[in-house]
Design a protein around this motif. Structure first.
Motif, PDB file in Angstrom:
ATOM      1  N   ALA A 160       0.376  -1.002   0.201  1.00  0.00           N
ATOM      2  CA  ALA A 160       0.226  -0.098   0.070  1.00  0.00           C
ATOM      3  C   ALA A 160       0.774   0.935  -0.502  1.00  0.00           C
ATOM      4  CB  ALA A 160      -0.603  -0.631   1.407  1.00  0.00           C
ATOM      5  N   PRO A 161       2.137   1.785   0.908  1.00  0.00           N
ATOM      6  CA  PRO A 161       2.317   3.001   0.922  1.00  0.00           C
ATOM      7  C   PRO A 161       3.453   3.656  -0.292  1.00  0.00           C
ATOM      8  CG  PRO A 161       3.615   1.030   2.377  1.00  0.00           C
ATOM      9  CD  PRO A 161       2.595   0.269   1.662  1.00  0.00           C
ATOM     10  N   GLY A 162       3.632   1.977  -1.465  1.00  0.00           N
ATOM     11  CA  GLY A 162       4.422   2.484  -2.588  1.00  0.00           C
ATOM     12  C   GLY A 162       3.079   3.275  -3.464  1.00  0.00           C
ATOM     13  N   TYR A 163       1.837   1.897  -3.276  1.00  0.00           N
ATOM     14  CA  TYR A 163       1.059   3.098  -3.984  1.00  0.00           C
ATOM     15  C   TYR A 163       0.546   4.027  -3.961  1.00  0.00           C
ATOM     16  CZ  TYR A 163       0.197  -1.475  -6.406  1.00  0.00           C
ATOM     17  OH  TYR A 163       0.323  -2.588  -6.992  1.00  0.00           O
ATOM     18  N   ALA A 164       0.314   4.242  -2.582  1.00  0.00           N
ATOM     19  CA  ALA A 164      -0.589   5.796  -1.900  1.00  0.00           C
ATOM     20  C   ALA A 164       0.748   6.660  -2.492  1.00  0.00           C
ATOM     21  CB  ALA A 164      -0.408   5.795  -0.019  1.00  0.00           C
ATOM     22  N   ARG A 165       2.262   6.801  -2.150  1.00  0.00           N
ATOM     23  CA  ARG A 165       3.078   7.340  -3.251  1.00  0.00           C
ATOM     24  C   ARG A 165       2.649   7.690  -4.205  1.00  0.00           C
ATOM     25  NH1 ARG A 165       8.128   7.993   0.334  1.00  0.00           N
ATOM     26  NH2 ARG A 165       7.327   9.202   1.663  1.00  0.00           N
ATOM     27  N   ILE A 166       2.858   7.074  -5.108  1.00  0.00           N
ATOM     28  CA  ILE A 166       2.213   7.765  -7.136  1.00  0.00           C
ATOM     29  C   ILE A 166       0.738   7.987  -6.938  1.00  0.00           C
ATOM     30  CG2 ILE A 166       1.974   6.706  -8.852  1.00  0.00           C
ATOM     31  CD1 ILE A 166       4.463   4.110  -7.896  1.00  0.00           C
ATOM     32  N   ILE A 167      -0.158   8.391  -5.976  1.00  0.00           N
ATOM     33  CA  ILE A 167      -1.319   8.195  -6.440  1.00  0.00           C
ATOM     34  C   ILE A 167      -1.178   9.600  -5.930  1.00  0.00           C
ATOM     35  CG2 ILE A 167      -2.984   8.561  -5.551  1.00  0.00           C
ATOM     36  CD1 ILE A 167      -3.190   5.076  -5.457  1.00  0.00           C
ATOM     37  N   ARG A 168      -0.448   9.865  -3.966  1.00  0.00           N
ATOM     38  CA  ARG A 168      -0.153  11.582  -4.467  1.00  0.00           C
ATOM     39  C   ARG A 168       0.411  12.189  -5.145  1.00  0.00           C
ATOM     40  NH1 ARG A 168       4.339  13.540  -1.549  1.00  0.00           N
ATOM     41  NH2 ARG A 168       3.072  16.257  -0.682  1.00  0.00           N
ATOM     42  N   GLY A 169       1.704  11.467  -5.207  1.00  0.00           N
ATOM     43  CA  GLY A 169       1.795  12.550  -6.227  1.00  0.00           C
ATOM     44  C   GLY A 169       1.391  13.040  -7.722  1.00  0.00           C
ATOM     45  N   GLN A 170       0.501  12.187  -8.172  1.00  0.00           N
ATOM     46  CA  GLN A 170      -0.323  12.228  -9.487  1.00  0.00           C
ATOM     47  C   GLN A 170      -1.392  13.038  -9.290  1.00  0.00           C
ATOM     48  OE1 GLN A 170      -0.420  10.978 -12.827  1.00  0.00           O
ATOM     49  NE2 GLN A 170       1.655   9.389 -12.311  1.00  0.00           N
ATOM     50  N   LEU A 171      -1.821  12.786  -8.044  1.00  0.00           N
ATOM     51  CA  LEU A 171      -2.700  14.211  -7.561  1.00  0.00           C
ATOM     52  C   LEU A 171      -2.096  15.679  -7.219  1.00  0.00           C
ATOM     53  CD1 LEU A 171      -5.347  11.811  -5.212  1.00  0.00           C
ATOM     54  CD2 LEU A 171      -5.723  12.620  -7.250  1.00  0.00           C
ATOM     55  N   ILE A 172      -1.404  15.574  -7.001  1.00  0.00           N
ATOM     56  CA  ILE A 172      -0.551  17.047  -6.644  1.00  0.00           C
ATOM     57  C   ILE A 172      -0.174  17.501  -7.740  1.00  0.00           C
ATOM     58  CG2 ILE A 172       1.166  17.979  -5.431  1.00  0.00           C
ATOM     59  CD1 ILE A 172       0.675  16.405  -2.877  1.00  0.00           C
ATOM     60  N   SER A 173       0.296  17.162  -8.890  1.00  0.00           N
ATOM     61  CA  SER A 173       0.628  17.216 -10.321  1.00  0.00           C
ATOM     62  C   SER A 173      -0.235  17.336 -11.080  1.00  0.00           C
ATOM     63  CB  SER A 173       1.827  16.366 -11.271  1.00  0.00           C
ATOM     64  OG  SER A 173       0.894  15.502 -11.052  1.00  0.00           O
ATOM     65  N   ILE A 174      -0.985  17.016 -10.777  1.00  0.00           N
ATOM     66  CA  ILE A 174      -2.872  16.843 -12.422  1.00  0.00           C
ATOM     67  C   ILE A 174      -3.483  18.473 -11.413  1.00  0.00           C
ATOM     68  CG2 ILE A 174      -4.651  15.772 -12.889  1.00  0.00           C
ATOM     69  CD1 ILE A 174      -2.925  13.628 -12.671  1.00  0.00           C
ATOM     70  N   ARG A 175      -3.819  18.587  -9.373  1.00  0.00           N
ATOM     71  CA  ARG A 175      -4.564  19.442  -9.084  1.00  0.00           C
ATOM     72  C   ARG A 175      -3.931  21.236  -9.902  1.00  0.00           C
ATOM     73  NH1 ARG A 175      -3.865  19.659  -2.671  1.00  0.00           N
ATOM     74  NH2 ARG A 175      -1.993  20.314  -3.561  1.00  0.00           N
ATOM     75  N   SER A 176      -2.776  21.023 -10.342  1.00  0.00           N
ATOM     76  CA  SER A 176      -2.112  22.531 -10.625  1.00  0.00           C
ATOM     77  C   SER A 176      -2.105  22.298 -12.221  1.00  0.00           C
ATOM     78  CB  SER A 176      -1.241  22.957  -9.590  1.00  0.00           C
ATOM     79  OG  SER A 176       0.320  21.752  -9.725  1.00  0.00           O
ATOM     80  N   SER A 177      -2.039  21.389 -13.133  1.00  0.00           N
ATOM     81  CA  SER A 177      -1.576  21.030 -14.087  1.00  0.00           C
ATOM     82  C   SER A 177      -2.658  22.053 -14.672  1.00  0.00           C
ATOM     83  CB  SER A 177      -1.889  20.096 -14.885  1.00  0.00           C
ATOM     84  OG  SER A 177      -3.747  19.849 -15.036  1.00  0.00           O
TER      85      SER A 177
END
Lengths: 285, 537
Positions: A160-177
């Motif tokens: 789970a932590p690996g997936y969580a990291r990736i999802i968080r990073g994705q969301l943050i970069s997409i949120r400000s895209s």
């Protein structure tokens, strides 16, 4: 010039995407097909009862009657390998699903929950990361007791932590895209922006990761079973079979080689397919 | 005349079966600047690179003559090329940020080339570095040697790169779009510098898509299209008497000194009446910005990116907002679009609060202000086709006044087949058209255009500017037109506001601001706007 450009661009877009598979991809797909059939209808692949004991036929080496030989109780290894597919695969897929779901929850909390929550969730993820995956799984089993269900949960939790990291990073970069801003400027509501733009773009790369993850989860589940912490004998599970056969590894190699081969091939097949998915999605992005 | 420094005869470059440069012949004399002008994809950069032996791994370069300083280069080996680069030919590229190692100080970067090729001692190399840095007009060269490229502004970085190219006294300098990423005032300084270098006897091969830029320094111009030279001649003659239709198009596309309403793409009928001069202030403006202030955290306090900016915009009017990078233009655009909240002041839409509303209340009003961005590609969801992008935007239009995707594509001059394509596969000009179509879909009254043409070639820029002009005339749109290029802003605007350091230093009718600038900063912008040499002479 724009006239010409329009035509070439349109032509390439309307061109039907012909999926061209490499030899490796074809073999990997065939193997996965074999796994699927073995899970859904093991009877199609093997007519012998995987648990039928026959003292007369113990330790027979591979032959036309028993393709992969027999074990110390005369059980047919081939039908046991086929029968074990469903257990191994089920653990692999469920564990990945658990890992993804947990990762998604943690990732979304961190990505959208504001600064304080992001900080907290990040520390939780870091603590989980601090343990090697298998160690974390062992810890869970120590607490919850051995068995296929706990093994599944344990493996899921440790990915789970690996997936969580990736999802968080994705969301943050997409949120400000740029495209999320463009949607806001048009006056689209939060929910619509989230469901139409943010989530689909954040989750697309996960399909690939999950494919790769299933292979990894199968190995981990087998490892736990091998240690006697997952599926319990006499269940036909690849890891448990490896464990049971290891006593006879000097005299009857087929007891361990064939279940081991299945684990290796499953991992290779999912990796090959995951890689080709990555390449294809990248080419279409 | 002396023998030419560089002579090229029948140069052809191909990649596989695809020939991108066909039988090119030209020469460069010492102390002469020859410019190759053409659009993206015309083969000009490949030409420049093949003169350095850098055309690419799978390229095939052939020429009946390729000689530099009397030395035959057509048979040069990789080893020969390494010796030629730097010492015989210097190269200056467009983006100095990627051309210079971000982790190494400028002095080391330039000095290394000297020690490697020039065989100079460390001390002699250091002296030469300082010498060449002051030659390119780097302020405080002693300090610059220890700075890294990231510490320098765009203009200074470009100077450092030119210094690196000149360090070994190469007789030939190749400059590939050396000013494209720079502000106009800095561009003008770099062009002055190139003129100086030329006066010192160095031959220059200048590559650009912008005829106006090269006309300032080039003695001769080669116009390149589809890998072939379509026209060549000395700069003055070529600009005043272009023979080829393509050259005429390039000249017509330069917006500076073309008043409002002039078509930049010849042949199309004029759609626009001369600028609407404001006679009264009594009309209610569609948009009003009142004393906007926006600060950002910075070391040692807060940085005031926008510092008391006020303006208004009438229906059907274009207000040009001009200024250099960092002047606060884009922050103003974001405040107007309510993508960020002002620290002080407010934005009013139709005399009613806009920036002060809660997001929930503002959302229904948002469709009335559209936006077009510089980097249109990143403003499109990468998973969506053009059709999806447009239908998505159409949802926000009033239900009784909704056009179709086909109508939108038609109104921006795109073929219907584009609908099924993803923006990634489109050209820059087409993407900007899709971006305009998306803005139009919501039936806005006002469009904020933030550097909408800065990333485009001049000829494509001309098409997009003409399109914006036509749409405004047809639909009575108001534009807040933001650009660093005063020439472009002047061409598009009824009124101009000049921004510097977060403030508006001058406002007025476009013609007044341009012909009679009051603020010294405006005067500099006007003087530095790229214009064709024949006009200023």
């Amino acid at each position: 010039m724009s006239e010409l450009d329009l035509r070439t661009a349109a032509a390439s877009a309307t061109h039907v995407r012909r999926v061209r598979l490499s030899v490796g991809e074809v073999l990997a797909s065939l193997f996965v097909l074999f796994l699927v059939v073995a899970t859904i209808a093991p009877g199609v692949l093997s007519s012998i009862d995987p648990n039928a004991i026959s003292a007369k036929e113990a330790f027979e080496s591979p032959s036309t009657d028993h393709w992969f030989g027999t074990d110390e109780s005369g059980r047919d290894i081939y039908s046991r390998v086929v029968a074990g597919t469903s257990t191994s695969l089920l653990i692999g897929i469920s564990a990945t699903a658990i890992g993804l779901t947990l990762g998604l929850i943690l990732g979304v909390l961190a990505g959208f929950g504001g600064r304080a929550l992001d900080f907290t969730v990040n520390r939780v993820i870091e603590v989980l990361f601090a343990f090697p995956g298998l160690l974390l799984a062992l810890l869970v089993i120590v607490i919850a007791g051995p068995g296929p269900v706990t093994a599944t949960i344990a493996v899921g939790l440790s990915t789970a932590p690996g997936y969580a990291r990736i999802i968080r990073g994705q969301l943050i970069s997409i949120r400000s895209s740029g495209y999320v801003e463009a949607a806001r400027v048009l006056g689209h509501g939060r929910w619509r922006v989230l469901t139409r733009h943010i989530l689909p773009n954040a989750l697309a790369p996960l399909v690939v990761l999950a494919t790769l993850g299933v292979g990894q989860a199968v190995v981990w589940a087998a490892a736990l079973s091998y240690l006697g912490l997952g599926a319990q004998p006499p269940a036909a599970e690849w890891g448990a079979m490896l464990s049971a056969g290891r006593t006879y590894i000097g005299t009857a190699w087929w007891l361990t080689v064939f279940p081991g081969l299945m684990i290796v091939l499953t991992t290779i097949a999912t990796t090959v397919l995951g890689r080709s998915l990555t390449r294809r999605t990248a080419a279409n992005a | 005349m002396n023998s030419p420094l560089l002579s090229v005869d029948n140069l052809s470059v191909s990649f596989g079966d695809n020939t991108v440069v066909h039988d090119l012949s030209f020469s460069v004399n010492p102390g002469e600047c020859v410019a190759i002008v053409g659009e993206s994809g015309s083969g000009k950069s490949v030409t420049a690179r093949s003169l350095l032996g850098l055309a690419g791994a799978r390229s095939r370069v052939s020429a009946s003559t390729l000689s530099l300083n009397g030395r035959d280069l057509s048979t040069a080996s990789d080893r020969d090329w390494r010796r030629i680069r730097g010492s015989q030919v210097g190269l200056v590229l467009q983006d100095a940020l990627v051309s210079l190692d971000p982790l190494r100080p400028i002095g080391r970067e330039i000095g290394d080339a000297l020690r490697l090729h020039g065989g100079l001692s460390a001390l002699a190399a250091q002296t030469r570095v300082l010498e060449v840095l002051s030659q390119v007009g780097m302020p405080y060269p002693e300090r610059a040697v220890s700075q890294r490229s990231g510490d320098l502004s765009g203009g200074l970085r470009q100077r450092a790169l030119i210094a690196a190219a000149l360090a070994l006294h190469p007789p030939l300098l190749i400059a590939d779009e050396p000013t494209t990423a720079l502000d106009v005032t800095i561009q003008a300084r770099i062009l002055d510098l190139l003129a100086e270098i030329k006066a010192n006897g160095t031959g220059i091969l200048l590559i650009s898509h912008d005829l106006a830029v090269v006309s300032a320094v080039a003695d001769r111009v080669l116009v390149m299209k589809d890998g072939r030279i379509v026209e060549s001649g000395d700069t003055r003659t070529l600009l005043n008497h272009p023979r080829e239709e393509y050259t005429q198009r390039l000249i017509a596309a330069v917006p500076t000194d073309k008043p409002r309403g002039t078509q930049l793409v010849p042949g199309a009928p004029a759609v626009r009446t001369p600028p609407t001069l404001r006679t009264t202030d009594a009309i209610t403006p569609v948009l009003e910005a009142r004393s906007l202030v926006k600060t950002f955290p910075a070391p040692g306090g807060r940085f005031r990116a926008v510092n008391g900016v006020s303006f208004d915009l009438a229906r059907g009017e274009t207000l040009g907002l001009v200024g250099e990078s960092g002047s606060g233009k884009t922050t103003v655009a974001r405040l107007v679009l309510a993508l960020s909240t002002p620290d002080e002041g407010s934005v009013l839409l139709d005399d009613r609060p806009f920036s002060e509303l809660r997001e929930r209340d503002r959302r229904p009003l948002r469709r009335r202000i559209g936006a077009i961005y510089q980097d249109s590609l990143s403003s499109f969801d990468p998973r969506m086709s053009v059709r999806r992008i447009l239908t998505d935007a159409l949802d926000t239009a009033p239900a009784d006044d909704r056009s179709s995707v086909a109508e939108l594509l038609d109104s921006v001059g795109l073929a219907q087949s584009v609908a099924s394509t993803r923006p990634l596969l489109l050209s820059g000009g087409q993407r900007q058209r899709v971006s305009i179509a998306r803005a139009l879909a919501a039936r806005p009254e006002l469009i904020v255009c933030d550097e909408p043409v800065s990333a485009l070639d001049v000829t494509v820029q001309a098409q997009v500017l003409d399109l914006l002009d036509r749409l405004q005339a047809e639909r009575g749109l108001s534009y807040l037109f933001i650009s660093h290029d005063l020439g472009v802003v002047r061409h598009m605007s009824d009124r101009i506001a000049v921004m510097k350091d977060g403030r508006i230093v001058e406002t007025g009718n476009a013609t007044d601001v341009f012909d009679n600038p009051q603020h010294p900063y405006t005067a500099r912008l006007v003087a530095d706007a790229p214009r064709l040499a024949s006009h200023s002479a």
